[in-house]
Design an enzyme around this catalytic site. Structure first.
Site, PDB file in Angstrom:
ATOM      1  N   TYR A  38       0.832  -1.207   0.000  1.00  0.00           N
ATOM      2  CA  TYR A  38       0.000   0.000   0.000  1.00  0.00           C
ATOM      3  C   TYR A  38       0.863   1.252   0.000  1.00  0.00           C
ATOM      4  CZ  TYR A  38      -3.854  -3.053   1.545  1.00  0.00           C
ATOM      5  OH  TYR A  38      -4.807  -4.019   1.646  1.00  0.00           O
ATOM      6  N   ARG A 224      -6.537   6.885  -8.329  1.00  0.00           N
ATOM      7  CA  ARG A 224      -5.609   5.843  -7.895  1.00  0.00           C
ATOM      8  C   ARG A 224      -6.182   4.511  -8.336  1.00  0.00           C
ATOM      9  NH1 ARG A 224      -7.254   3.120  -3.091  1.00  0.00           N
ATOM     10  NH2 ARG A 224      -5.126   2.464  -2.751  1.00  0.00           N
ATOM     11  N   ASN A 226      -6.729   0.431  -7.217  1.00  0.00           N
ATOM     12  CA  ASN A 226      -6.745  -0.526  -6.125  1.00  0.00           C
ATOM     13  C   ASN A 226      -7.050  -1.881  -6.769  1.00  0.00           C
ATOM     14  OD1 ASN A 226      -6.689  -1.226  -3.342  1.00  0.00           O
ATOM     15  ND2 ASN A 226      -8.926  -1.467  -3.428  1.00  0.00           N
ATOM     16  N   GLU A 266      -9.730  -1.646  -9.518  1.00  0.00           N
ATOM     17  CA  GLU A 266     -10.623  -0.492  -9.365  1.00  0.00           C
ATOM     18  C   GLU A 266      -9.876   0.772  -9.742  1.00  0.00           C
ATOM     19  OE1 GLU A 266     -13.045  -2.180  -5.443  1.00  0.00           O
ATOM     20  OE2 GLU A 266     -11.607  -0.552  -5.216  1.00  0.00           O
ATOM     21  N   TYR A 317      -6.573 -10.198   4.099  1.00  0.00           N
ATOM     22  CA  TYR A 317      -7.559  -9.122   4.037  1.00  0.00           C
ATOM     23  C   TYR A 317      -8.343  -9.171   2.722  1.00  0.00           C
ATOM     24  CZ  TYR A 317      -9.549  -4.525   3.380  1.00  0.00           C
ATOM     25  OH  TYR A 317     -10.418  -3.506   3.095  1.00  0.00           O
ATOM     26  N   LYS A 318      -7.642  -9.432   1.639  1.00  0.00           N
ATOM     27  CA  LYS A 318      -8.295  -9.457   0.334  1.00  0.00           C
ATOM     28  C   LYS A 318      -9.035 -10.772   0.076  1.00  0.00           C
ATOM     29  CE  LYS A 318      -4.891  -6.308  -1.800  1.00  0.00           C
ATOM     30  NZ  LYS A 318      -5.634  -5.256  -2.501  1.00  0.00           N
TER      31      LYS A 318
HETATM   32  C1  HEM Z   1     -12.305   9.148  -0.078  1.00  0.00           C
HETATM   33  C2  HEM Z   1     -12.914   8.151  -0.640  1.00  0.00           C
HETATM   34  C3  HEM Z   1     -12.649   6.730  -0.257  1.00  0.00           C
HETATM   35  C4  HEM Z   1     -13.591   5.829   0.103  1.00  0.00           C
HETATM   36  C5  HEM Z   1     -15.097   6.079   0.199  1.00  0.00           C
HETATM   37  C6  HEM Z   1     -12.907   4.595   0.392  1.00  0.00           C
HETATM   38  C7  HEM Z   1     -13.530   3.460   0.826  1.00  0.00           C
HETATM   39  C8  HEM Z   1     -12.901   2.280   1.112  1.00  0.00           C
HETATM   40  C9  HEM Z   1     -13.548   1.113   1.619  1.00  0.00           C
HETATM   41  C10 HEM Z   1     -15.035   1.014   1.924  1.00  0.00           C
HETATM   42  C11 HEM Z   1     -12.627   0.146   1.744  1.00  0.00           C
HETATM   43  C12 HEM Z   1     -12.875  -1.268   2.242  1.00  0.00           C
HETATM   44  C13 HEM Z   1     -12.647  -1.298   3.727  1.00  0.00           C
HETATM   45  C14 HEM Z   1     -13.169  -2.608   4.333  1.00  0.00           C
HETATM   46  O1  HEM Z   1     -12.496  -3.629   4.180  1.00  0.00           O
HETATM   47  O2  HEM Z   1     -14.243  -2.567   4.951  1.00  0.00           O
HETATM   48  C15 HEM Z   1     -11.374   0.712   1.332  1.00  0.00           C
HETATM   49  C16 HEM Z   1     -10.175   0.025   1.289  1.00  0.00           C
HETATM   50  C17 HEM Z   1      -8.970   0.642   1.006  1.00  0.00           C
HETATM   51  N1  HEM Z   1      -8.760   1.982   0.747  1.00  0.00           N
HETATM   52 FE1  HEM Z   1     -10.163   3.375   0.497  1.00  0.00          FE
HETATM   53  N2  HEM Z   1     -11.573   4.769   0.190  1.00  0.00           N
HETATM   54  C18 HEM Z   1     -11.377   6.058  -0.204  1.00  0.00           C
HETATM   55  C19 HEM Z   1     -10.198   6.653  -0.510  1.00  0.00           C
HETATM   56  C20 HEM Z   1      -8.990   6.027  -0.399  1.00  0.00           C
HETATM   57  C21 HEM Z   1      -7.752   6.667  -0.688  1.00  0.00           C
HETATM   58  C22 HEM Z   1      -7.571   8.086  -1.169  1.00  0.00           C
HETATM   59  C23 HEM Z   1      -6.786   5.769  -0.468  1.00  0.00           C
HETATM   60  C24 HEM Z   1      -5.321   6.076  -0.676  1.00  0.00           C
HETATM   61  C25 HEM Z   1      -4.341   5.472  -0.205  1.00  0.00           C
HETATM   62  C26 HEM Z   1      -7.425   4.529  -0.044  1.00  0.00           C
HETATM   63  C27 HEM Z   1      -6.802   3.355   0.263  1.00  0.00           C
HETATM   64  C28 HEM Z   1      -7.422   2.169   0.543  1.00  0.00           C
HETATM   65  C29 HEM Z   1      -6.732   0.897   0.680  1.00  0.00           C
HETATM   66  C30 HEM Z   1      -5.247   0.682   0.528  1.00  0.00           C
HETATM   67  C31 HEM Z   1      -7.709  -0.066   0.957  1.00  0.00           C
HETATM   68  C32 HEM Z   1      -7.487  -1.567   1.093  1.00  0.00           C
HETATM   69  C33 HEM Z   1      -7.862  -2.134  -0.240  1.00  0.00           C
HETATM   70  C34 HEM Z   1      -7.499  -3.581  -0.491  1.00  0.00           C
HETATM   71  O3  HEM Z   1      -6.418  -4.048  -0.099  1.00  0.00           O
HETATM   72  O4  HEM Z   1      -8.273  -4.256  -1.188  1.00  0.00           O
HETATM   73  N3  HEM Z   1      -8.761   4.737  -0.010  1.00  0.00           N
HETATM   74  N4  HEM Z   1     -11.561   2.011   0.944  1.00  0.00           N
END
Ligand code: HEM
Ligand code: FES
Lengths: 346, 319
Positions: A38, A224, A226, A266, A317-318
């Site tokens: 990350y 970004r 994901n 994504e 986690y994934k």
């Molecule tokens: C501002 C709008 C954003 C929303 C609404 C959002 C929402 C979410 C949600 C709902 C999750 C899943 C969490 C879970 O497991 O319950 C997630 C995961 C994650 N988000 Fe965001 N996020 C946002 C922005 C960002 C930004 C700007 C970053 C930048 C680093 C980020 C980094 C991550 C990462 C690294 C994960 C883990 C994803 C994975 O490994 O699959 N998010 N986010």
């Protein structure tokens, strides 16, 4: 540019979703290097090369009609996938305006928008929609503005309200999420909804990302990538329907990896909204099967290495733990150990 | 930074009161202005003789008027020149660049009641907030303090927006806002917004805190920190280039203008991609990033060129 839609594809049951060679070629493969961790991987969401998924603010592709039908099925079964708190009405109109203006500008042969003051005329040719309405008057649309436009644009959406130096997920249209729940996250703050993510908090990723986003400016969106993995080309992998797709993780065998296992990327973009000072977060998902990836040898090699070195916390986690070894084994056939230069190109 | 800037013509200049002028702006390309939210400001780039000057001003007009934007400027005798230029040099028909709107003084949309307070020219963001609250049908009141009756600019516009909800405090009549009584006994969910002279803002914040208001419910106007800064010299050891970073470019932009390939991603100090090694700095490093740790900053060995710069002297980078 003309898009050859595949209106009859399915994302459940028969799973007839397939990518054309062009769709594979433009797949936003996210790995620049052989390892993944990350980071604050955000950059300006500026116009990318023609034909790429970055060309337009909101990307429409061959799966558009089929994805919108799948969304309608999910909403029909569970209307709670579209949530919007009352103070978000300005942000809803902001979102409708942004998406209608972007789509009609970027795909004039598919969408048109004509305005006579507040009287707007919207035509969506692929979905056969022709709507005249009064901007700002929700009673002139068949459903609230955010739901209305969310049903017509590929990708999931969250709208955040900005207050107390934080972002709150106060609206959402979420029908293709990677195992997180809108009902659970609605109304939460940036750190709260990111609570379950491992390692990133300790790395300071979310602290920096939030500060950066709070300063996001109008007409300067950022993006970004994901990623995760999905078994079968299924969009609705929500906690609410886990019993329908969770068991599929145990169905992966060396013989079906190529068809069943998908890399799910994504393309996330963030837009400052003008009336509400809120923020739109679009989550545009792309699915490529392992067979799709293998048509571009560099991608198969790189993904083999990323999966082989992926930290356990991330794999857990994934939700990849079950089928990761089988997938790595399958991908290893394509990896001759060649040193790959940095970059994501096929 | 310059990508989002708009070129505008000064269409009309109105003298509202001694030392207070209003400027009406319209786009030179004829397009509509973007929509903005109550409390937003823009940054004007003013062509002063030595170097462009960037001054933030609140947008005070009606956001649904997409053809005209209005700002009001008080002449500041001790200013570095921006407001003086607008009062002495600016003429109708002149063209200047402005930024897209930014809002660091936005309304809390969950607020159940909103108390808006303006001191003098601080009325400008308060006016656009009042307009938004009136449009939303929200519960609000405005308290407007000014020096003498002729300084009560925009009172007509305000009264039209919220008849009966505007309270005037005229200094020449010895009227003054008593913050401890204004803020006392307010129901939960009330939000307070103030724009005015520093002393007045501080007094209101102190009164609010003393009465137990949560800080998240006390808002005062904030402007975006200026992106530019003073010019400084740069030497790149690997590419052998030497150049000056002008005041209106970031270090990263200046390096790119030299044709040198420098890494970057977010361009906002958050991602860490653009980090460069400082070989020597004959001046103070001004760090604006969110990335470097306190120790890294203290070491003086690293800089994030997308947002940070040097104050005076020459910066030598390993690039
Ligand atoms: C501002 C709008 C954003 C929303 C609404 C959002 C929402 C979410 C949600 C709902 C999750 C899943 C969490 C879970 O497991 O319950 C997630 C995961 C994650 N988000 Fe965001 N996020 C946002 C922005 C960002 C930004 C700007 C970053 C930048 C680093 C980020 C980094 C991550 C990462 C690294 C994960 C883990 C994803 C994975 O490994 O699959 N998010 N986010
Ligand atoms: S480009 Fe991201 S920190 Fe400078």
């Amino acid at each position: 540019m003309t898009i050859a839609f595949k209106p009859d594809e399915t994302f459940r049951g028969t799973y007839t979703y397939r990518n054309s060679p062009q769709a594979i070629k433009r797949f936003p493969f996210p790995f620049h290097q052989d390892q993944y961790m990350y980071s604050v991987n955000m950059e300006p969401h500026t116009k990318g090369p023609e034909g790429s998924v970055f060309e337009n603010a909101f990307d429409i592709d061959e799966h558009y009609i089929a994805e919108m039908r799948d969304r309608a099925i999910t909403l029909e079964r569970d209307p709670g996938r579209c949530v919007s708190l009352p103070h978000m009405m300005d942000a809803e109109w902001d979102t409708l305006e942004l998406i209608m203006e972007s789509l009609s500008r970027d795909y004039p042969e598919l969408f048109t928008l004509t305005k006579d003051g507040e009287r707007w005329h919207w035509v969506n040719k692929p979905l056969g929609i022709d709507q005249t309405f009064t901007f700002g008057d929700a009673a002139t649309l068949p459903c609230p503005p955010f739901e209305y436009i969310g049903r017509q644009c590929q990708g999931d959406f969250v709208i955040m309200d900005q207050r107390d130096n934080n972002l709150f997920a106060d609206s959402g249209m979420i029908t293709s999420q990677a195992d997180w729940s809108l009902m659970f996250d609605a109304g939460m703050s940036f750190m709260e909804w990111h609570g379950p993510v491992p390692l990133a908090h300790e790395l300071g990723v979310f602290d920096r990302a939030l500060k950066y986003l709070l300063m996001l400016q109008q007409s300067r969106p950022v993006r970004r990538l994901n990623w995760t993995m999905t078994i079968n080309p299924r969009l609705d992998t929500s906690p609410e329907t886990y019993p329908e797709w969770g068991p599929d993780r145990a169905s992966v065998t060396p013989d079906n990896v190529g068809d069943k296992v998908h890399l799910r990327v994504e393309l996330q973009a963030l837009f400052r909204l003008p009336r509400s000072n809120g923020m739109l977060f679009s989550i545009r998902g792309y699915l490529a099967s392992m067979n799709d990836l293998a048509t571009h040898p560099r991608w198969a090699k790189r993904f083999h290495r990323v999966l082989s070195t992926l930290p356990n916390e991330l794999a857990e986690y994934k939700g990849l733990v079950r089928y990761k070894p089988t997938t790595i084994e399958w991908l290893s056939k394509f990896d001759d150990g060649e040193v790959l230069p940095g970059g994501t190109q096929p | 930074m310059s990508s989002a800037s708009l070129n505008v013509e000064i269409r009309r200049i109105r003298d509202l009161a001694p030392g207070i002028r209003e400027f009406s702006l319209s786009r030179t390309d004829g397009d509509d202005f973007p929509i903005y939210s109550g409390g937003s400001h823009i940054v004007l780039s003013l062509p002063l003789s030595d170097r462009p000057h960037r001054n933030p001003y609140s947008l005070l007009g009606d956001p649904t008027d997409r053809k005209t934007w209005r700002v009001a400027v008080r002449k500041q005798e001790d200013s570095r020149g921006g407001s003086r230029w607008l009062h002495e040099q600016a003429r109708e028909g002149m063209r200047i660049d402005i930024s897209a709107p930014v809002n660091l003084f936005s309304l809390n949309r969950l607020g159940r009641r909103h108390i808006l307070v303006a001191g003098g020219i601080g009325i400008t963001p308060i006016l656009s907030q009042a307009r938004e609250l009136a449009r939303l049908g929200a519960d609000f009141e405005v308290h407007y303090a000014y020096r003498a009756p002729e300084y009560g600019v925009f009172v007509d516009e305000l009264e039209a927006l919220a008849p009966g909800r505007i309270h005037h405090y005229v200094q020449s009549r010895r009227e003054q806002i008593e913050f401890s009584s204004l803020l006392a006994g307010r129901p939960l969910g009330t939000h307070f917004y103030i724009c005015g002279p520093g002393g007045m803002v501080a007094a209101s914040m102190n009164a609010g805190k003393a009465l137990g208001w949560p800080e998240s419910h006390l808002h005062s106007e904030q402007f975006l920190a200026p992106t530019g800064g003073e010019p400084f010299d740069v030497q790149l050891t690997l590419s052998g280039k030497a150049f000056t970073v002008p005041s209106d470019l970031s270090l990263l932009e200046a390096i790119e203008q030299q044709g040198v390939d420098a890494p970057y991603l977010c361009r906002g100090g958050a991602c860490g991609q653009c980090e460069l090694e400082v070989v020597d700095a004959s001046g103070e490093l001004i760090h604006h990033d969110l990335y470097l740790s306190a120790e890294e900053r203290a070491s003086g060995k690293k800089i994030m060129p997308c947002v940070s710069r040097l104050k005076g002297g020459c910066l030598t980078l390993n690039l």
